[in-house]
Every structure is written in C-alpha cells, then in structure tokens.
Design a protein around this motif. Sequence first.
Motif, PDB file in Angstrom:
ATOM      1  N   UNK A 309       0.838  -1.203   0.000  1.00  0.00           N
ATOM      2  CA  UNK A 309       0.000   0.000   0.000  1.00  0.00           C
ATOM      3  C   UNK A 309       0.872   1.252   0.000  1.00  0.00           C
ATOM      4  N   UNK A 310       1.968   1.264   0.746  1.00  0.00           N
ATOM      5  CA  UNK A 310       2.852   2.434   0.794  1.00  0.00           C
ATOM      6  C   UNK A 310       3.462   2.718  -0.571  1.00  0.00           C
ATOM      7  N   UNK A 311       3.871   1.674  -1.281  1.00  0.00           N
ATOM      8  CA  UNK A 311       4.465   1.862  -2.602  1.00  0.00           C
ATOM      9  C   UNK A 311       3.441   2.452  -3.580  1.00  0.00           C
ATOM     10  N   UNK A 312       2.245   1.900  -3.588  1.00  0.00           N
ATOM     11  CA  UNK A 312       1.209   2.401  -4.492  1.00  0.00           C
ATOM     12  C   UNK A 312       0.789   3.830  -4.124  1.00  0.00           C
ATOM     13  N   UNK A 313       0.845   4.130  -2.834  1.00  0.00           N
ATOM     14  CA  UNK A 313       0.414   5.464  -2.413  1.00  0.00           C
ATOM     15  C   UNK A 313       1.409   6.545  -2.857  1.00  0.00           C
ATOM     16  N   UNK A 314       2.678   6.190  -3.022  1.00  0.00           N
ATOM     17  CA  UNK A 314       3.651   7.158  -3.542  1.00  0.00           C
ATOM     18  C   UNK A 314       3.251   7.588  -4.957  1.00  0.00           C
ATOM     19  N   UNK A 315       2.848   6.606  -5.788  1.00  0.00           N
ATOM     20  CA  UNK A 315       2.420   6.927  -7.159  1.00  0.00           C
ATOM     21  C   UNK A 315       1.135   7.758  -7.116  1.00  0.00           C
ATOM     22  N   UNK A 316       0.228   7.393  -6.222  1.00  0.00           N
ATOM     23  CA  UNK A 316      -1.017   8.178  -6.090  1.00  0.00           C
ATOM     24  C   UNK A 316      -0.716   9.630  -5.740  1.00  0.00           C
ATOM     25  N   UNK A 317       0.136   9.851  -4.766  1.00  0.00           N
ATOM     26  CA  UNK A 317       0.483  11.219  -4.357  1.00  0.00           C
ATOM     27  C   UNK A 317       1.114  11.992  -5.496  1.00  0.00           C
ATOM     28  N   UNK A 318       1.974  11.314  -6.267  1.00  0.00           N
ATOM     29  CA  UNK A 318       2.611  11.976  -7.403  1.00  0.00           C
ATOM     30  C   UNK A 318       1.580  12.425  -8.427  1.00  0.00           C
ATOM     31  N   UNK A 319       0.629  11.544  -8.732  1.00  0.00           N
ATOM     32  CA  UNK A 319      -0.414  11.913  -9.691  1.00  0.00           C
ATOM     33  C   UNK A 319      -1.243  13.090  -9.170  1.00  0.00           C
ATOM     34  N   UNK A 320      -1.526  13.064  -7.902  1.00  0.00           N
ATOM     35  CA  UNK A 320      -2.323  14.137  -7.303  1.00  0.00           C
ATOM     36  C   UNK A 320      -1.565  15.468  -7.352  1.00  0.00           C
ATOM     37  N   UNK A 321      -0.268  15.453  -7.019  1.00  0.00           N
ATOM     38  CA  UNK A 321       0.534  16.677  -7.032  1.00  0.00           C
ATOM     39  C   UNK A 321       0.708  17.231  -8.438  1.00  0.00           C
ATOM     40  N   UNK A 322       0.673  16.377  -9.426  1.00  0.00           N
ATOM     41  CA  UNK A 322       0.832  16.819 -10.812  1.00  0.00           C
ATOM     42  C   UNK A 322      -0.497  17.245 -11.432  1.00  0.00           C
ATOM     43  N   UNK A 323      -1.563  17.177 -10.660  1.00  0.00           N
ATOM     44  CA  UNK A 323      -2.860  17.601 -11.165  1.00  0.00           C
ATOM     45  C   UNK A 323      -3.574  16.547 -11.983  1.00  0.00           C
ATOM     46  N   UNK A 324      -3.112  15.296 -11.941  1.00  0.00           N
ATOM     47  CA  UNK A 324      -3.746  14.213 -12.689  1.00  0.00           C
ATOM     48  C   UNK A 324      -4.772  13.537 -11.773  1.00  0.00           C
ATOM     49  N   UNK A 325      -5.900  14.207 -11.600  1.00  0.00           N
ATOM     50  CA  UNK A 325      -6.874  13.788 -10.593  1.00  0.00           C
ATOM     51  C   UNK A 325      -7.490  12.426 -10.887  1.00  0.00           C
ATOM     52  N   UNK A 326      -7.803  12.147 -12.158  1.00  0.00           N
ATOM     53  CA  UNK A 326      -8.426  10.863 -12.483  1.00  0.00           C
ATOM     54  C   UNK A 326      -7.484   9.699 -12.222  1.00  0.00           C
ATOM     55  N   UNK A 327      -6.230   9.858 -12.616  1.00  0.00           N
ATOM     56  CA  UNK A 327      -5.253   8.795 -12.365  1.00  0.00           C
ATOM     57  C   UNK A 327      -5.031   8.613 -10.865  1.00  0.00           C
ATOM     58  N   UNK A 328      -4.996   9.744 -10.124  1.00  0.00           N
ATOM     59  CA  UNK A 328      -4.814   9.664  -8.673  1.00  0.00           C
ATOM     60  C   UNK A 328      -5.973   8.912  -8.035  1.00  0.00           C
ATOM     61  N   UNK A 329      -7.201   9.136  -8.519  1.00  0.00           N
ATOM     62  CA  UNK A 329      -8.358   8.452  -7.966  1.00  0.00           C
ATOM     63  C   UNK A 329      -8.301   6.948  -8.235  1.00  0.00           C
ATOM     64  N   UNK A 330      -7.774   6.563  -9.392  1.00  0.00           N
ATOM     65  CA  UNK A 330      -7.644   5.134  -9.703  1.00  0.00           C
ATOM     66  C   UNK A 330      -6.717   4.443  -8.711  1.00  0.00           C
ATOM     67  N   UNK A 331      -5.587   5.078  -8.405  1.00  0.00           N
ATOM     68  CA  UNK A 331      -4.659   4.500  -7.425  1.00  0.00           C
ATOM     69  C   UNK A 331      -5.254   4.539  -6.020  1.00  0.00           C
ATOM     70  N   UNK A 332      -6.018   5.578  -5.728  1.00  0.00           N
ATOM     71  CA  UNK A 332      -6.641   5.676  -4.408  1.00  0.00           C
ATOM     72  C   UNK A 332      -7.642   4.538  -4.197  1.00  0.00           C
ATOM     73  N   UNK A 333      -8.387   4.202  -5.232  1.00  0.00           N
ATOM     74  CA  UNK A 333      -9.335   3.094  -5.121  1.00  0.00           C
ATOM     75  C   UNK A 333      -8.602   1.755  -4.975  1.00  0.00           C
ATOM     76  N   UNK A 334      -7.499   1.602  -5.697  1.00  0.00           N
ATOM     77  CA  UNK A 334      -6.719   0.363  -5.575  1.00  0.00           C
ATOM     78  C   UNK A 334      -6.150   0.221  -4.164  1.00  0.00           C
ATOM     79  N   UNK A 335      -5.636   1.336  -3.608  1.00  0.00           N
ATOM     80  CA  UNK A 335      -5.115   1.303  -2.239  1.00  0.00           C
ATOM     81  C   UNK A 335      -6.230   0.923  -1.274  1.00  0.00           C
ATOM     82  N   UNK A 336      -7.422   1.486  -1.490  1.00  0.00           N
ATOM     83  CA  UNK A 336      -8.541   1.230  -0.589  1.00  0.00           C
ATOM     84  C   UNK A 336      -8.947  -0.239  -0.600  1.00  0.00           C
TER      85      UNK A 336
END
Length: 671
Positions: A309-336
Amino acid sequence: MAESWTSLLVVRKPAHLKRMLSGRPAKALAVNTGPRRQLHLALHHDDLRLTQQQQQQRVLLQHYRSLGHMPFKRPAPVPHQGTESGGESESSSRPPPAKQQKTSMQKALPDTTVYIVQAKLDVGGISELFELAEHHTKGACRNAMDADVIITAIAMRRRLERHVPWDIAETKAVVTPAWLRDSVDHGRALPCGDYVAIQDLLETTVEHCPDCNCKPCACSDGDSEAATPRFEAKQLPSPLSSPSTPVKQRAMSTSTKKEEKKPVVPQPVPEHLLPPDPPIPTNLAKLDYMSRYACQRASPLVCPNQALVRELDIIRRSRDLEGEARSALSYERAVSIIKAYPHEIRSLKQVEKLPFIGVKITGLIEEFLDTGKITEAQTINASERFQTLSLFSSIYGIGPSTAIRLYNLGLRSLNDLEVYYGVEPEDVALQSQIVEVEEKPRKPAWQRGQHKGDEGLGDSWTRVALGLREDLAKKIPRAEVEEMGRVVMRELEELEPGCVSTIVGGYRRGKMESNDVDIVFTHPDPSKVKGLCKRLVRKLHERGMVTHVMHLSGFHAHNALRTHHWDSLEKALTVFIMPPSSPFHTGVRRRLDLIFAVPDVYWTAVIGWTGSIMFQRDIRQWAKDKHGMKFDSSGITRRYDSKEFFPKTEKEAFDLLGLEWVEPKWRNADL
C-alpha cells in the motif's frame, strides 16, 4: 442674530445619523454619549447650507473628539414652548440629571484609577468604558503610569508595547474590558487573575490587582449594604425622555436578579446525543472485502499488505501533485481495496478478481511480489520535483496548483518560500489574528488541479502556516489530543452549559498520532448553537489559547442539489496552544478545527468529519446510487423532493442508508 433652537434629537446608534440628517440643513452644536450610549445632538437651523456629507462629517468629528480624555459636554437644556407656568416651574425646580445620578449611586471602585487603551475597541466600547470609569472609579487618567489598572482588549505583548511601555505594564494590573464591566455589576473590584489581558503579565496583574485581597473595598464582611448594588431602587430620570431602560438601571436589575437567582440545575443531555455505552461492535462477517464501496468493507488502520500500500500510495500522491486527478483516484481506489483485503497477497491469483485492480496496477503488484518494491515508486520518491512539491503542499493552504506554480518559479526549499511570501517566522509567532472570510466551496475531487489558481485559503493563512511550520509539522499524541478536547470543553461549558462534543478525524479511527485535531460540537437546544463557534473562538483567543484563527463559514441552508461536498456547518480553523496550567503545556502550537452542528445533523457531521476520505466518498456514492439520496456532513436529503432525514444516532444513519454498521476503527480506507 439670535439663534433659535428647533430640535433636540436623541440618536440611539451612530448609524442613524444619516437617516436623521437627511434633508436637514443643520449644524451640530454639542455631541455627547449619554448613560445609554446614545448621541445627544443639539441641532439648529441657520443660513449655512451644508451638504449631507459635510453635516455627517461635522457631527461625527465632534463625537470622536468627545471620546478623548476631555469631560463630556451636555447640550443646553431645551426651553419649553408651553404657556403653563406650572410645567416650567416643575422643570426648573428639578436638579440636573447628572447630579441626580451621582447622588443615587455609590462608586464600585472609588480608590481605583484606570487607563483605557483604545486600540481594538469600537466607538461604542470606548464610550461605555469611559462612562463606567467616570461614574464608578476614581477616574480615567491620561498616562498609564498614573493608573492602578490598565484596561485593554489587546492580547499580545508586542502590540501592547505600541501603547504602553512594557516596564510600566509590569507594575500594573493589565485586564480586559470585561473586568471593569463585571466589577461595576458586582459593586466591587473582582480578582484580576480571571481577566488578565496578556498571559505573560498574569503574576504581576494578580499582584497589583485592586481586589479585596489587596485593598479595602465595598465588599467587606462588616458592611452588608456595601456588597449590594450601588443604585437605589427608584427609577432615575433620563436626560431626555426615552422608552428604553437606562444602562445603569438595567445593570442594577441584572445584578439584583443574579443575586436572587437560584443555582441553575444543568439539564441532562439527551441520550441519543451521547455515544453508545458500551460501543456497538461491528459484525465483520456481514462486510464484504470484495465490495466496490469502501463503506461496505472493513478497513483496518494497518493491513496485512501495508508495504504494498505504501508503494502504491507514492504513485497516487505523485499523480495528485501533478494535477492528474483521475489517475490519482484510480490508485486511491486500488489502495482502498487492498487495505480491506484480509490476507497477505502472495500471488496474482489473489488479486485478479478484486475490483479496481486493472492491468497497470496488476503489473506493479507483480513487480512488488518479485522484488519487494516498485521501481516507478522508488524513482518518483527520489526525484527532486516530487520531494519539492510534497514539501510545498505540506504547508497548510498550498494546494497542488500553487505548489507547481512555485516550483516553476524556481523555488526549491522552505527558505525560498519564506522569501517569496515575505515571512519572518519570529514575527508570525508573535502575531495574533482572527481572519474572517466567506468560504469558497471546494471543487469535486475529479475537477481539482484542472484550473490554475490557488486552491488553498489565501496568502494570509499561508504565511501563518509557513511561519509556524516547525510546530504544525509535529505529530500530536493521543493523550494530548484528549487534553485539548477537555480544555476546549471547559471553556465552552462556561459559555453555554450542556454542550456535547466528539473528537473526530484520525484520532477517532485509532491513529496513535494526529496531524491536527477536529472536534464536532452541538447543544440539545438548536437555538443555542448558532453563533456559538465565533463566541468560543473569541473566548479562546482572549485567553491566549488560540493564537491564529480563520473563520471559514457560518451556517448555510442544506442544498440537496449542491455538487460540491464542503459542508454548510459553522466551523473555524485555528492554531491552538495549551494553557500554562495544563500538564501538556510545551508552547508548541497545534492545528485545531472546531465544527458546530445543530443536534438534528450532529451525527452526520460526526460521520463526515471522522473519515477516511475514501470511506466518505463511497458513502456519498452509495447514497446516490442505491437510494437516490444526498449525504454529507450537514445532512441527508432525498434528491427528487429534497426531503430531509435526521438520524438520531450514528448507527441510525447507517441503517437509514441500508448499510451495515462499521465502527470508526474499520473506516481507514486510505493509507
């Protein structure tokens, strides 16, 4: 040419000047603040034709001059136009009102000289304090050195030093205006320790306080009459007739009522506003880790696959910081979904049928199973851009768009941010402010990052957060969170007895340390909740426990068609510091959010502010998909007819939505 008086007007509020002067070519001869904080204006006509603006400016100028240390001037008496001699003789034989008042009252502080610092006081407050000083103390002096008590609404040393030298302040009792008002109401000097204006002066204020422990006063044990209010029972004539009761007589009646009142027995809090005792357990067998909704899954604080979960969350945070909201949400759902998986993942077969695990994320999981890490996550975590954007967005009030803009300007460190925003940490720590703004609704998650501009709370709050970053970055242990809750509730109980509260956020979900503290409050009487947030904040601010505040909003009507999810509750975001009396007092500032809800929506507010983010998102989605309802912290409504539903308990809210009960400790659907 002799001047002829045409009118003698009483203006109850300065705001009424414009209405009273409209269309009247007149000049103010005298301005005074009377016993009811009214403006007495003696007006006469002449040949001078002034504009309305000039008339108002002249009247207000005279009023402000009268608020200095000069004695107030009363307007000349109005001669009666009637022909009956009896009425005239009766009027002339009556002594002036001012003298009548002086002969019918006893000074509450006859041996005390006060110095009033006018900064941070409005016109009405200044007028009131000078009037109280004139009638109930030895007098208001021009120099702080000559005073026994300094009265000020200032709560910070640095600001007080602009008006009173610190070495003088240390030799006086420095109190808030409430001390003078309450002392007058009680007819004696009250202890100053409860009214100290600046915490650094607590000891010297208590030492130099002119209360019963230090000087003889009107409340001695041997004279019972001296302890009673200093007004006679008969009604005092007003300088000008008015249907309202004079301030001094109202103070008399209020003081008398307070003494005659029996102790108020606190009303018991309704059982439905209290947490269930014992707590309701979660039936884990009825929850489904395969569900597409996080609100139907049990998500522990730490899961068997926490490293993945920690590894996947790093990618999620990166997508979120870059403004890629849809991609960030996909990783957020996978983490969940992985957080809720009850077994350690050892092969791809275990995740093939899990929802939200697509081809890309399956490949990342396979790499992790083979090597124990994900290369993309490691590369992102080591990059300067990710580290800088993460650093910038850790400052409260800086969102992804602002962080990218600052990075593109060449800023790379917090020192760069301080220079850019013009922040001196030492100055911010010494400042104290309450900033009141109207809240801007937050965009839905999928829209964030798609438009340029600040997503935070504005530069003023960003400067505060930047200046206090070292304190605000420190984690808050659970024991200190609980102490903060107790301290705030003690202060609230003094303002409005009978309130109840719940500490929400990560603390309620079982986290051992928190980034900030969120508390939801209510009162069984809905009429007592409105405005209570601001009253509490100002009380905490005056006591020195809240150093910086931004009010985001008051109450707004619940809107079933609203597209954003930033609730309509009354709330304030604050910076809090423990009082010196607390065993947890270290001087470290903490983030504290205060949320007030009426009792009907108390439990929806508790659910909404408990989190986690993914859990709340899926409750809203479930309510919409399965029941055609809208759920957020400020209520539950049916979409097609806007009918509102008010669950009496937290579990009843779950029942209303057709959900199995999930304890807060199983709602950790995020990392």
